[in-house]
Design a protein around this motif. Structure first.
Motif, PDB file in Angstrom:
ATOM      1  N   ALA A 134       0.822  -1.211   0.000  1.00 25.79           N
ATOM      2  CA  ALA A 134       0.000   0.000   0.000  1.00 25.79           C
ATOM      3  C   ALA A 134       0.854   1.258   0.000  1.00 25.79           C
ATOM      4  N   ASN A 135       2.078   1.155   0.486  1.00 28.41           N
ATOM      5  CA  ASN A 135       2.911   2.345   0.618  1.00 28.41           C
ATOM      6  C   ASN A 135       4.313   2.087   0.101  1.00 28.41           C
ATOM      7  N   PRO A 136       4.899   3.090  -0.494  1.00 25.46           N
ATOM      8  CA  PRO A 136       6.241   2.906  -1.036  1.00 25.46           C
ATOM      9  C   PRO A 136       7.277   2.758   0.067  1.00 25.46           C
ATOM     10  N   PRO A 137       8.353   2.013  -0.184  1.00 20.49           N
ATOM     11  CA  PRO A 137       9.435   1.939   0.794  1.00 20.49           C
ATOM     12  C   PRO A 137      10.013   3.327   1.080  1.00 20.49           C
ATOM     13  N   VAL A 176       2.609   4.460  -6.007  1.00 21.76           N
ATOM     14  CA  VAL A 176       2.500   5.726  -6.736  1.00 21.76           C
ATOM     15  C   VAL A 176       3.860   6.158  -7.314  1.00 21.76           C
ATOM     16  N   ALA A 179       3.278  10.894  -3.756  1.00 16.51           N
ATOM     17  CA  ALA A 179       4.236   9.842  -3.412  1.00 16.51           C
ATOM     18  C   ALA A 179       5.026  10.228  -2.176  1.00 16.51           C
ATOM     19  N   MET A 183       2.758  10.664   1.132  1.00 15.15           N
ATOM     20  CA  MET A 183       2.303   9.366   1.640  1.00 15.15           C
ATOM     21  C   MET A 183       3.436   8.683   2.395  1.00 15.15           C
TER      22      MET A 183
END
Lengths: 421, 199
Positions: free
Chosen positions: A45-48, A191, B174, B177
């Protein structure tokens, strides 16, 4: 922040270690390689945490991605920009359509409607001719980052981060877009570098890039690649690996092979590494990321693990940070014969570099096997005024009459470049 | 960790900036509001300094940031709530005028936010997230990134919560978040209080 710097250095002296990020998975040793746990839902769900903000030196501080432009450039100003664009003799550039905010990939419908993707505006525009004037209207809205579009078999295809949508018979329904059907969704939902490009393979499938959710990292499985996807049944195969972030590609009309542009990593230096033009000659070829850049520079962090000789080098080093995006082979007959089967590439222009470069269109002539590449500057000058950005070429399309159409996502316009003796 | 040497370097920069500011010409006369700005005053204040909880101060926000948010709210990309009716008929020209006007106003004074701020904790939260890379060392913002200094704390908390929940759309998706997803409510509270008090 100066006070914060002091507070933090004090904290370091008394040994209070910064471990507030990410539940203890963050290391305080810069050299230690990172691990990812892709078995958790949160990971997907979330980028590193090492996305592009993570690697700058103090000297590079202040470099941030270009802010772009919230509203399209008015026509009078566009005319001034185009007056400063330099082209080879016999070519001229004009406004094809204005008022197309965030114009990214273009796709021409069989009845002449131009469909244009956008970045975070989430819209696909439809441009129609109204009494000789091109008018852009929002056609599909409410998507996230629908940068990639294609028109095929009377359907519009839109790729939006993790979904490929199909819209049937769009030109018969321009007042209200038909409901999009998801025809492929096996993409990660990141994203960062999740915005995509569609490359029709000429046989009904699409080549689609899947970018890495970071600047430089050991890429999570299912990223750093090109796939070939069949929109008819959702079948997919891996085409290329070790690809950092590609937002442009095209199939060579002479061979059917995929060629693609690739944006190299940031923060190494102003002049390293180079962005690339790549040529895929066999399935599953590896192009080097994250171990090796531009075919011959080992990554400072990951380069010790593999050798550059293990990977496919680029056909052309396009330059550092120039950000090659949309590209097309020229197949028309309006331009002089030396342009036939050569490649036009839109350079979106640099942000991770002190002095800006790019913001132009280059032309590459090259043999079908990738030998004898020759790069020349095709269109340049108007989009960068000193260090001020006035426009950013983002995509290229060949119009039916053999002229070139150029999407500019900064000025929010589409230009036409034509040739006459 | 190079924090110590960089803070010396930064001190020098700040000193230079202060010296050159002292030499500069007297400040420009206050900008004239475009006619459309009358609709903004009740919630965002006479000079862009918000008197109303939940309503952000707009004074000295970066021009591009303001324009993007107006475009995103007008076009339905960002859920605009009460702003929806206000922005729906704005032209591109209105939006450029409003951006230029509010960006030219003097920044809001430090907000008298209540609550404890432990500067070491705030630094430990904000430095690894590199807030200053985009929002700048003095949190004045730049380009598409908002001014944070002097902003109302409850609004900063709302913005961070919206990014964390993935419901704030448009720009910085990006990056924001990534930095917000690991923040706890109490972290946001402390960061917001700290930023609100900055000049």
């Amino acid at each position: 922040m100066r006070r914060l710097e002091k507070a933090l250095s004090k904290a370091c002296v008394v040994g209070v270690v910064v471990a507030a990020l990410g539940g203890g998975s963050v290391t305080t040793q810069a050299q230690e390689l990172k691990k990812y746990d892709s078995s958790t839902k949160a990971f997907w769900a979330n980028p590193p945490g090492d996305w592009f903000l993570g690697d700058e030196t103090q000297d590079q501080k202040g470099l941030v991605p270009n802010a772009g432009q919230p509203t399209p450039t008015p026509v009078a100003e566009l005319e001034k920009i185009l007056a400063n664009v330099k082209l080879p003799p016999g070519f001229k550039i004009s406004i094809w359509a204005s008022g197309v905010p965030q114009a990214r990939q273009m796709a021409l419908g069989s009845k002449g409607t131009m469909f244009v993707g956008t970045f975070d505006k989430g819209t696909v525009h439809a441009i129609v001719d109204q009494g000789g004037k091109k008018v852009a209207k929002p056609f599909i809205t409410g998507l996230r980052m629908p940068t990639g579009v294609a028109f095929q078999d009377n359907a519009l295809y839109v790729v939006d981060i993790d979904k490929l949508y199909k819209y049937d018979d769009p030109e018969a329904n321009l007042d209200k877009a038909p409901q999009g059907k998801v025809v492929y969704d096996d993409f990660p939902p990141y994203v960062p570098h999740g915005w995509k490009y569609l490359v029709p393979d000429g046989k009904g499938w699409f080549f689609i890039p899947v970018g890495v959710p970071c600047n430089i990292c050991l890429p999570p499985t299912s990223t750093a690649q090109y796939r070939r996807v069949n929109p008819a049944n959702g079948a997919a195969e891996l085409v290329a690996l070790g690809v950092r972030n590609s937002v442009g590609g095209a199939v060579d009309p002479r061979t059917g092979n995929l060629w693609f542009s690739e944006n190299a990593r940031d923060w190494m230096s102003d002049d390293m590494p180079s962005d690339k033009l790549n040529h895929v000659t066999r399935l599953g070829e590896h192009f080097g990321y994250p171990y090796c850049h531009q075919g011959d520079i080992p990554d400072p962090k990951y380069g010790t693990e593999r050798k550059c000789s293990e990977f496919t080098p680029p056909v052309v080093k396009l330059g550092s940070h120039i950000a090659p995006l949309g590209m097309k082979f020229y197949t028309g007959s309006q331009f002089p014969p030396e342009y036939k089967n050569g490649i036009f590439i839109a350079e979106h222009g640099s942000w991770n570099r002190k002095s800006k470069i790019g913001y132009r269109i280059v032309f590459i002539s090259v043999d079908p096997d990738g030998k004898n590449p020759k790069e020349t500057v095709f269109a340049s000058g108007g989009w960068l005024d000193g260090q001020k950005i006035l426009g950013r070429p983002a995509d290229i399309l060949e119009a039916p009459d053999g002229s070139l159409l150029v999407a500019d996502d900064q000025a929010g316009a589409i230009y036409q470049i034509s040739y006459s003796k | 960790m190079p924090a110590k040497s960089s803070s010396c370097f930064l001190s020098a920069i700040f000193l230079l900036a202060a010296l050159s500011a002292a030499d500069a010409a007297p400040p420009a006369p206050p900008p004239k509001p475009p006619a459309i700005a009358v609709t903004c005053v009740a919630c965002h204040g006479q000079k862009g300094v918000s008197p109303m909880a939940g309503s952000p101060s707009l004074a000295a926000q970066p021009d591009i940031f303001l324009q993007y948010q107006l475009v995103f709210m007008r076009d339905g990309v960002r859920d605009a709530g009460v702003m929806k009716a206000v922005v729906k008929n704005l032209t591109d020209e209105n939006i450029r005028d409003l951006g230029a006007y509010y960006a030219a106003l003097p920044p809001p004074p430090p907000f008298k936010a209540t609550g404890q701020v432990d500067e070491q904790k705030v630094a430990a939260l904000m430095k690894p997230r590199r807030c200053d890379s985009c929002h700048k060392e003095d949190f004045a913002g730049q380009g598409e990134s908002a001014r944070l200094a002097g902003q109302r704390p409850e609004y900063l908390i709302k913005a961070l919560s919206d990014y964390r929940a993935g419901v704030r759309r448009g720009r910085g998706l990006a990056a924001m978040m990534e930095v917000s997803v690991t923040l706890r409510d109490e972290d946001m509270q402390m960061i917001a209080t700290y930023l609100a008090r900055q000049p």
